[in-house]
Design a protein around this motif. Structure first.
Motif, mmCIF file in Angstrom:
data_model
loop_
_atom_site.group_PDB
_atom_site.id
_atom_site.type_symbol
_atom_site.label_atom_id
_atom_site.label_comp_id
_atom_site.label_asym_id
_atom_site.label_seq_id
_atom_site.Cartn_x
_atom_site.Cartn_y
_atom_site.Cartn_z
ATOM 1 N N TYR A 1 40.639 -56.658 3.253
ATOM 2 C CA TYR A 1 39.712 -55.890 2.444
ATOM 3 C C TYR A 1 39.870 -56.229 0.961
ATOM 4 O O TYR A 1 40.216 -55.396 0.137
ATOM 5 N N PRO A 2 39.620 -57.510 0.575
ATOM 6 C CA PRO A 2 39.820 -57.904 -0.814
ATOM 7 C C PRO A 2 38.940 -57.130 -1.781
ATOM 8 O O PRO A 2 39.358 -56.810 -2.886
ATOM 9 N N ASP A 3 37.697 -56.825 -1.396
ATOM 10 C CA ASP A 3 36.801 -56.104 -2.291
ATOM 11 C C ASP A 3 37.341 -54.721 -2.608
ATOM 12 O O ASP A 3 37.285 -54.255 -3.737
ATOM 13 N N LEU B 1 46.743 -40.971 10.136
ATOM 14 C CA LEU B 1 47.283 -42.025 9.283
ATOM 15 C C LEU B 1 46.738 -41.920 7.864
ATOM 16 O O LEU B 1 45.653 -41.393 7.647
ATOM 17 N N PRO B 2 47.497 -42.446 6.880
ATOM 18 C CA PRO B 2 48.785 -43.130 7.048
ATOM 19 C C PRO B 2 49.944 -42.144 7.196
ATOM 20 O O PRO B 2 49.861 -40.995 6.774
ATOM 21 N N LEU B 3 51.028 -42.626 7.799
ATOM 22 C CA LEU B 3 52.243 -41.844 7.946
ATOM 23 C C LEU B 3 53.305 -42.418 7.017
ATOM 24 O O LEU B 3 53.692 -43.576 7.154
ATOM 25 N N ARG B 4 53.769 -41.612 6.105
ATOM 26 C CA ARG B 4 54.806 -42.054 5.186
ATOM 27 C C ARG B 4 56.176 -41.866 5.825
ATOM 28 O O ARG B 4 56.422 -40.882 6.519
ATOM 29 N N GLU B 5 57.034 -42.815 5.585
ATOM 30 C CA GLU B 5 58.390 -42.730 6.118
ATOM 31 C C GLU B 5 59.046 -41.405 5.726
ATOM 32 O O GLU B 5 59.687 -40.739 6.541
ATOM 33 N N GLU B 6 58.856 -41.011 4.486
ATOM 34 C CA GLU B 6 59.459 -39.784 3.966
ATOM 35 C C GLU B 6 59.073 -38.551 4.780
ATOM 36 O O GLU B 6 59.870 -37.637 4.970
ATOM 37 N N VAL C 1 39.014 -48.138 9.066
ATOM 38 C CA VAL C 1 40.469 -48.154 9.049
ATOM 39 C C VAL C 1 40.984 -49.283 9.938
ATOM 40 O O VAL C 1 40.530 -49.439 11.078
ATOM 41 N N PRO C 2 41.918 -50.102 9.466
ATOM 42 C CA PRO C 2 42.441 -51.216 10.277
ATOM 43 C C PRO C 2 43.257 -50.734 11.457
ATOM 44 O O PRO C 2 43.767 -49.603 11.468
ATOM 45 N N CYS C 3 43.375 -51.586 12.454
ATOM 46 C CA CYS C 3 44.099 -51.200 13.669
ATOM 47 C C CYS C 3 45.592 -51.454 13.553
ATOM 48 O O CYS C 3 46.339 -51.195 14.496
ATOM 49 N N VAL C 4 46.040 -51.954 12.408
ATOM 50 C CA VAL C 4 47.457 -52.232 12.185
ATOM 51 C C VAL C 4 47.816 -51.790 10.772
ATOM 52 O O VAL C 4 47.032 -51.966 9.845
ATOM 53 N N GLY C 5 48.999 -51.206 10.613
ATOM 54 C CA GLY C 5 49.485 -50.945 9.257
ATOM 55 C C GLY C 5 49.567 -49.502 8.842
ATOM 56 O O GLY C 5 49.582 -49.201 7.646
ATOM 57 N N SER D 1 48.330 -50.132 1.282
ATOM 58 C CA SER D 1 48.228 -49.719 2.678
ATOM 59 C C SER D 1 47.692 -48.303 2.776
ATOM 60 O O SER D 1 46.865 -47.996 3.630
ATOM 61 N N THR D 2 48.161 -47.441 1.885
ATOM 62 C CA THR D 2 47.684 -46.066 1.898
ATOM 63 C C THR D 2 46.192 -46.016 1.647
ATOM 64 O O THR D 2 45.453 -45.276 2.294
ATOM 65 N N ALA D 3 45.717 -46.828 0.688
ATOM 66 C CA ALA D 3 44.298 -46.838 0.349
ATOM 67 C C ALA D 3 43.443 -47.264 1.534
ATOM 68 O O ALA D 3 42.346 -46.748 1.743
ATOM 69 N N LEU D 4 43.941 -48.199 2.322
ATOM 70 C CA LEU D 4 43.182 -48.677 3.480
ATOM 71 C C LEU D 4 42.933 -47.556 4.480
ATOM 72 O O LEU D 4 41.955 -47.593 5.226
#
Length: 454
Positions: free
Chosen positions: A29-31, A172-177, A59-63, A48-51
Motif C-alpha cells: 500500500y505505497p499510496d 486487529l491490530p493486536l499490540r504485543e503490550e 485490511v491485509p491478510c498478514v501482519g 502496520s497499525t495504519a494498515l
C-alpha cells in the motif's frame, strides 16, 4: 517537527525505500504510506497499525501483530527459507490432490482450483452488487484455503469469509503490550519446528486456569499467537503450515465442575479460530497426557477420517521424536531443551537444526542413541538458544515476502510480476517458466540474497 525536518525525513525515507528490492518491500500500500508520511514520520510498527485502521475490506491478510520488541535469533533460518517441499508436504493426500492441498501460495494451481476461484469472485460480486469481482484484501490470498475448508461450497465459503472478518479483522491490530500479560501464562506458545520446518504450537491446558474465565481474552491471545506465525515464521510456497501439541497434564486439577460451561464456550471459540479463521494451516494435532478414561472417550469420538490429523499419544517422549529433532523439543516431550515456565515462553522459542543439520555449522545430535539419552536424562538439557550464533533471516524480509501470491491464472496483474521476483523452489520455478515467465529456482542463500544487491 519543522517543515525542513519533515522534508528531510521524507527524502531519506524515499531513498531508503527505493534502494530496497521490491521483493523485500514492507507494504502493498505505497499510496497509503505516502499519504501518512505527510502527516507524521511513522515507525515500522506504526505503518502496520495504519494498515489495519482503514476500510476492513482492504485490511491485509498478514501482519496483524504490531509493536513487537524482539524475536528469536533463529526465527527464520536458512534451512527454512530454502526448504523444498515434496508432494507429501504439498498435499495431505498426494494421490488425490484436489481438496487436500497444504501449500497454497507461490505454487501452480490446478484448473479445477482456478475455476473455483472464478466462481467465488462471481458469487462475491453478485452479493455485493457492485459489478466488480475483486475479493476483499483480507481474504484474497486465503481464498483457496477458504474454499477447500468448506468443500468448495460457495455459500459456506462466503459465510466463512464473514467469520474471518468478524473474528480476525475486527480485532486487529493486536499490540504485543495488550496481550503480554496473557502470553506470560504460557498457555499457548511456539516452540521449535518439526522436520518439515513447520512451527510447533504447544497448548498447555492447565495454564488456561485464569484465561478460561474470559473468552475474549483467550481468543485475542490465540489470534496474536497464530497471526505471529503467519507473519514471521512462514515462507509461502515452502512452509505454510503448523503442527500442534495439546498437553492435558494436570488439567483436571485446575478446572472445577462449575467452570465447565464457560470452559466449553471458550474451547468452542478457540477451536473456531484454529480451524476456521486460520483454516488449512494445521497439519496434525497430538493430544498428550490425557487421563486413561478420558483418552478412551476421546479416541472413540474422533471420526475415522480425522484420525490421521488428530490422535491421542500414549507415550509423548517416544512418539514425538518420530517427527522432531531432540533440539526442537522441551525435555517433557523427549527433547533436550529445558522445560519452560509460563513466563519464559514469550518471546517464542525457535532453534537451529530442525532438519538435523545447521547449515554452515556442526550437526546437532540426531542418532537414536543421542535421542534415547536426551529423553531419559534430564541433566542433559540445554538452555534456550545459547549454543549457536544467530542465524535468522527475518530482518531481511518484509510483510510482502511472507504474504506470497496466489497463482490465479484467470486474472492478470501483480501476482505474475511478484511471482517472478520471488525465491521459488525448483518445481514452482519450472511451472512458472512454462507459463512464459523464465525463472531460476532459488536453492542457495547466495541466490536468495541476490535482489538485495540490485
Amino acid at each position: 517537527m519543522t517543515k525542513q525536518a519533515k522534508q528531510g525525513w521524507i527524502t531519506r525515507a524515499i531513498s531508503n525505500v527505493t534502494s530496497r528490492s521490491r521483493k523485500r518491500s514492507q507494504s502493498n500500500y505505497p499510496d497509503l504510506e505516502e499519504e501518512l508520511s505527510e502527516v507524521v514520520p511513522p515507525l515500522p510498527e506504526a505503518k502496520s497499525t495504519a494498515l489495519f485502521s482503514q476500510d476492513p475490506m482492504k485490511v491485509p491478510c498478514v501482519g496483524g501483530c504490531v509493536e513487537l520488541r524482539e524475536h528469536s535469533k533463529h526465527l527464520l533460518p536458512e534451512e527454512v527459507v530454502l526448504f523444498e517441499p515434496t508432494d507429501e508436504e504439498m498435499f495431505a493426500e498426494p494421490q488425490a490432490r484436489h481438496g487436500s492441498r497444504l501449500i497454497f501460495l507461490n505454487t501452480p494451481l490446478s484448473q479445477t482450483e482456478v475455476d473455483a476461484l472464478v466462481a467465488l469472485r462471481k458469487e462475491w460480486s453478485s452479493r455485493r452488487g457492485k459489478g466488480r469481482d475483486e475479493l476483499p484484501e483480507f481474504i484474497r490470498l486465503c481464498a483457496l484455503r477458504v474454499l477447500q475448508h468448506k468443500k468448495f461450497d460457495l455459500s459456506r465459503a462466503m459465510d466463512l469469509m464473514q467469520t474471518c472478518l468478524d473474528e480476525r479483522v475486527r480485532r486487529l491490530p493486536l499490540r504485543e503490550e495488550d496481550v503480554l500479560s496473557d502470553l506470560s501464562y504460557g498457555a499457548m506458545y511456539w516452540h521449535g519446528r518439526d522436520r518439515k520446518c513447520r512451527p510447533c504450537l504447544v497448548v498447555r491446558i492447565e495454564r488456561f486456569a485464569e484465561l478460561i474465565k474470559d473468552k475474549e481474552r483467550c481468543v485475542r491471545m490465540t489470534i496474536f499467537v497464530l497471526e505471529y506465525a503467519v507473519r514471521f515464521a512462514m515462507v509461502p510456497g515452502r512452509v505454510e503450515n503448523w503442527v500442534v501439541l495439546v498437553d492435558f497434564e494436570n488439567a483436571s486439577d485446575v478446572v472445577s465442575l462449575y467452570q465447565l460451561p464457560s470452559m466449553c464456550l471458550t474451547a468452542k471459540a478457540l477451536s473456531q479460530t484454529l480451524e476456521s479463521v486460520y483454516c488449512c494451516r494445521m497439519v496434525w494435532v497430538k493430544l498428550l497426557n490425557l487421563p486413561t478414561i478420558l483418552s478412551r472417550i476421546v479416541q472413540s469420538v474422533i471420526p475415522t477420517e480425522k484420525r490421521k490429523k488428530v490422535c491421542v499419544v500414549e507415550d509423548p517422549k517416544k512418539e514425538l521424536l518420530k517427527h522432531f529433532e531432540p533440539c526442537q523439543l522441551e525435555a517433557r516431550y523427549g527433547g533436550i531443551r529445558r522445560d519452560l515456565k509460563g513466563h519464559e515462553t514469550y518471546p517464542f522459542r525457535f532453534y537451529p537444526g530442525c532438519r538435523g543439520v545447521v547449515m554452515g555449522a556442526q550437526r546437532l545430535p540426531t542418532c537414536e542413541s543421542d535421542r534415547s539419552t536426551t529423553s531419559s536424562n534430564s541433566g542433559s538439557t540445554v538452555d534456550t538458544e545459547s549454543e549457536a550464533t544467530g542465524t535468522s533471516l527475518h530482518h531481511q524480509t518484509g510483510r510482502k515476502f511472507h504474504e506470497g501470491q496466489l497463482w490465479d491464472t484467470s486474472v492478470t496483474g501483480r501476482w505474475i510480476e511478484e511471482a517472478t521476483e520471488s525465491s521459488l523452489p525448483p518445481k514452482a520455478a519450472q511451472a512458472l517458466s512454462t507459463l512464459g515467465h523464465l525463472v531460476e529456482p532459488c536453492r542457495s542463500l547466495e541466490k536468495w540474497k541476490e535482489p538485495d544487491a540490485e
